[in-house]
Design a protein around this motif. Structure first.
Motif, PDB file in Angstrom:
ATOM      1  N   HIS A  89       0.814  -1.227   0.000  1.00  0.00           N
ATOM      2  CA  HIS A  89       0.000   0.000   0.000  1.00  0.00           C
ATOM      3  C   HIS A  89       0.842   1.270   0.000  1.00  0.00           C
ATOM      4  N   ASP A  90       2.120   1.176   0.386  1.00  0.00           N
ATOM      5  CA  ASP A  90       2.977   2.363   0.324  1.00  0.00           C
ATOM      6  C   ASP A  90       3.235   2.795  -1.115  1.00  0.00           C
ATOM      7  N   PHE A  91       3.042   1.890  -2.056  1.00  0.00           N
ATOM      8  CA  PHE A  91       3.298   2.191  -3.469  1.00  0.00           C
ATOM      9  C   PHE A  91       1.969   2.173  -4.211  1.00  0.00           C
ATOM     10  N   LYS A  92       1.343   3.339  -4.280  1.00  0.00           N
ATOM     11  CA  LYS A  92      -0.035   3.434  -4.769  1.00  0.00           C
ATOM     12  C   LYS A  92      -0.186   2.989  -6.226  1.00  0.00           C
ATOM     13  N   HIS A  93       0.864   3.136  -7.009  1.00  0.00           N
ATOM     14  CA  HIS A  93       0.790   2.761  -8.420  1.00  0.00           C
ATOM     15  C   HIS A  93       1.622   1.511  -8.716  1.00  0.00           C
ATOM     16  N   GLY A  94       1.929   0.752  -7.657  1.00  0.00           N
ATOM     17  CA  GLY A  94       2.782  -0.409  -7.827  1.00  0.00           C
ATOM     18  C   GLY A  94       4.236  -0.008  -7.991  1.00  0.00           C
ATOM     19  N   ILE A  95       5.132  -0.973  -7.968  1.00  0.00           N
ATOM     20  CA  ILE A  95       6.549  -0.635  -8.077  1.00  0.00           C
ATOM     21  C   ILE A  95       7.314  -1.844  -8.613  1.00  0.00           C
ATOM     22  N   ASN A  96       8.375  -1.571  -9.348  1.00  0.00           N
ATOM     23  CA  ASN A  96       9.283  -2.607  -9.810  1.00  0.00           C
ATOM     24  C   ASN A  96      10.251  -2.954  -8.668  1.00  0.00           C
ATOM     25  N   VAL A  97      10.551  -4.229  -8.510  1.00  0.00           N
ATOM     26  CA  VAL A  97      11.362  -4.677  -7.371  1.00  0.00           C
ATOM     27  C   VAL A  97      12.632  -5.354  -7.874  1.00  0.00           C
ATOM     28  N   GLU A  98      13.754  -4.956  -7.276  1.00  0.00           N
ATOM     29  CA  GLU A  98      15.048  -5.591  -7.568  1.00  0.00           C
ATOM     30  C   GLU A  98      15.633  -6.173  -6.288  1.00  0.00           C
ATOM     31  N   PHE A  99      15.985  -7.447  -6.323  1.00  0.00           N
ATOM     32  CA  PHE A  99      16.752  -8.062  -5.247  1.00  0.00           C
ATOM     33  C   PHE A  99      18.199  -8.113  -5.725  1.00  0.00           C
ATOM     34  N   VAL A 100      19.106  -7.564  -4.929  1.00  0.00           N
ATOM     35  CA  VAL A 100      20.488  -7.364  -5.370  1.00  0.00           C
ATOM     36  C   VAL A 100      21.459  -8.051  -4.421  1.00  0.00           C
ATOM     37  N   ARG A 101      22.377  -8.813  -5.006  1.00  0.00           N
ATOM     38  CA  ARG A 101      23.478  -9.414  -4.256  1.00  0.00           C
ATOM     39  C   ARG A 101      24.787  -8.834  -4.781  1.00  0.00           C
ATOM     40  N   VAL A 102      25.541  -8.199  -3.894  1.00  0.00           N
ATOM     41  CA  VAL A 102      26.826  -7.624  -4.289  1.00  0.00           C
ATOM     42  C   VAL A 102      27.842  -8.755  -4.408  1.00  0.00           C
ATOM     43  N   VAL A 103      28.408  -8.905  -5.601  1.00  0.00           N
ATOM     44  CA  VAL A 103      29.383  -9.960  -5.855  1.00  0.00           C
ATOM     45  C   VAL A 103      30.786  -9.486  -5.521  1.00  0.00           C
ATOM     46  N   LYS A 104      31.126  -8.296  -6.007  1.00  0.00           N
ATOM     47  CA  LYS A 104      32.394  -7.634  -5.703  1.00  0.00           C
ATOM     48  C   LYS A 104      32.222  -6.145  -5.942  1.00  0.00           C
ATOM     49  N   PRO A 105      33.227  -5.320  -5.672  1.00  0.00           N
ATOM     50  CA  PRO A 105      33.035  -3.868  -5.674  1.00  0.00           C
ATOM     51  C   PRO A 105      32.516  -3.258  -6.970  1.00  0.00           C
ATOM     52  N   ALA A 106      32.610  -3.933  -8.087  1.00  0.00           N
ATOM     53  CA  ALA A 106      32.089  -3.383  -9.338  1.00  0.00           C
ATOM     54  C   ALA A 106      31.182  -4.382 -10.049  1.00  0.00           C
ATOM     55  N   GLU A 107      30.568  -5.298  -9.279  1.00  0.00           N
ATOM     56  CA  GLU A 107      29.732  -6.333  -9.891  1.00  0.00           C
ATOM     57  C   GLU A 107      28.604  -6.728  -8.950  1.00  0.00           C
ATOM     58  N   ILE A 108      27.382  -6.767  -9.491  1.00  0.00           N
ATOM     59  CA  ILE A 108      26.227  -7.184  -8.707  1.00  0.00           C
ATOM     60  C   ILE A 108      25.417  -8.207  -9.493  1.00  0.00           C
ATOM     61  N   GLU A 109      24.702  -9.039  -8.758  1.00  0.00           N
ATOM     62  CA  GLU A 109      23.765  -9.989  -9.356  1.00  0.00           C
ATOM     63  C   GLU A 109      22.362  -9.560  -8.955  1.00  0.00           C
ATOM     64  N   VAL A 110      21.422  -9.559  -9.917  1.00  0.00           N
ATOM     65  CA  VAL A 110      20.101  -8.993  -9.667  1.00  0.00           C
ATOM     66  C   VAL A 110      18.999  -9.934 -10.142  1.00  0.00           C
ATOM     67  N   LYS A 111      17.921  -9.989  -9.360  1.00  0.00           N
ATOM     68  CA  LYS A 111      16.675 -10.635  -9.750  1.00  0.00           C
ATOM     69  C   LYS A 111      15.612  -9.543  -9.878  1.00  0.00           C
ATOM     70  N   PHE A 112      14.783  -9.651 -10.916  1.00  0.00           N
ATOM     71  CA  PHE A 112      13.809  -8.593 -11.224  1.00  0.00           C
ATOM     72  C   PHE A 112      12.380  -9.122 -11.103  1.00  0.00           C
ATOM     73  N   TYR A 113      11.514  -8.280 -10.526  1.00  0.00           N
ATOM     74  CA  TYR A 113      10.086  -8.570 -10.485  1.00  0.00           C
ATOM     75  C   TYR A 113       9.363  -7.275 -10.845  1.00  0.00           C
ATOM     76  N   GLU A 114       8.728  -7.246 -12.020  1.00  0.00           N
ATOM     77  CA  GLU A 114       8.241  -5.986 -12.578  1.00  0.00           C
ATOM     78  C   GLU A 114       6.722  -5.869 -12.554  1.00  0.00           C
ATOM     79  N   ARG A 115       6.257  -4.629 -12.428  1.00  0.00           N
ATOM     80  CA  ARG A 115       4.831  -4.335 -12.529  1.00  0.00           C
ATOM     81  C   ARG A 115       4.282  -4.827 -13.865  1.00  0.00           C
ATOM     82  N   GLY A 116       3.134  -5.461 -13.829  1.00  0.00           N
ATOM     83  CA  GLY A 116       2.466  -5.845 -15.063  1.00  0.00           C
ATOM     84  C   GLY A 116       3.059  -7.048 -15.755  1.00  0.00           C
ATOM     85  N   VAL A 117       4.124  -7.630 -15.176  1.00  0.00           N
ATOM     86  CA  VAL A 117       4.803  -8.753 -15.824  1.00  0.00           C
ATOM     87  C   VAL A 117       5.066  -9.881 -14.832  1.00  0.00           C
TER      88      VAL A 117
END
Length: 238
Positions: free
Chosen positions: A147-175
């Motif tokens: 409910h804090d996001f009245k129009h929905g929101i895209n969500v990213e779960f992020v794992r930092v692999v190293k100082p210039a590299e991240i791994e991401v999982k995506f969960y998007e509005r409408g998809v």
């Protein structure tokens, strides 16, 4: 457009896609082309970073050139061609200046989760994790409809692999879960740099492939480098 988008995006009875980019002439003649993005569920979104690159790839395949300006619901995005070979393209896209909020907690059914809000012209909530749990999709779906996001929101779960590299999982509005996201990659990288967890440029690893994000400070524009590939042409019978 919404009904057609739902039909063609269906992976069982249609072509299968996360969304459709509908192209029009730019009425203000400030961009090469105007794009409207409809998600797989028929809802309209402001922008897709990956979708904008796909528009640029299609445009260059039809008209040639080494850059494309695309008017999106989040403004005009400039896509500079880095390389092309046999229908495979690399673009470096100016995604504009992000808006980064302070990290805050929201309450979910299982407890609290901390995240950082980032706007790339569309809304994102970036959550840092040490590992991706087996139920991350359910958690992300609950965040997306909070409910804090009245129009929905895209969500990213992020794992930092190293100082210039991240791994991401995506969960998007409408998809729902997606293999890759351009604006999501930007939001994840921006939140990582802003919190001091990484330094620019950031390599963003996702199930659908890697993208490179450059961003230094709050006043700077985000530069996104990634691929687009033409895979088919055809007719869809309606």
């Amino acid at each position: 457009m919404a009904a057609f988008t739902r039909r063609i995006c269906d992976r069982h009875s249609g072509v299968g896609a996360d969304g459709v980019e509908w192209l029009f002439p730019d009425q203000k003649s400030e961009a090469d082309v105007r794009a409207r993005l409809f998600n797989a569920d028929g809802s309209e979104a402001e922008i897709s970073g990956n979708g904008t690159r796909c528009v640029a790839a299609y445009w260059i395949s039809q008209h040639g050139g080494d850059s494309v300006s695309v008017r999106t619901g989040a403004g005009i995005k400039e896509c500079a061609l880095v390389s092309s070979e046999h229908g495979r393209f690399q673009f470096r896209t100016n995604m504009g200046v992000p808006m980064v909020g302070d990290e805050f907690a929201i309450k979910l059914a299982f407890g609290e989760v901390q995240g950082t809000p980032v706007s790339m012209g569309n809304p994102h909530f970036v959550v840092f994790v040490s590992e991706f749990g087996p139920g991350w999709q359910g958690e992300a779906a609950e965040i997306g409809r909070h409910h804090d996001f009245k129009h929905g929101i895209n969500v990213e779960f992020v794992r930092v692999v190293k100082p210039a590299e991240i791994e991401v999982k995506f969960y998007e509005r409408g998809v729902g879960e997606t293999l890759s996201s351009g604006t999501g990659s930007c939001a994840a990288a921006v939140a990582s740099v802003a919190s001091g967890k990484t330094t620019s440029p950031v390599e963003v690893l996702a199930p659908g492939g890697a993208q490179r994000v450059e961003w230094q400070s709050l006043e700077d524009k985000v530069l996104l480098t990634g691929p687009a590939e033409l895979i088919c042409r055809g007719e869809f019978f309606v």
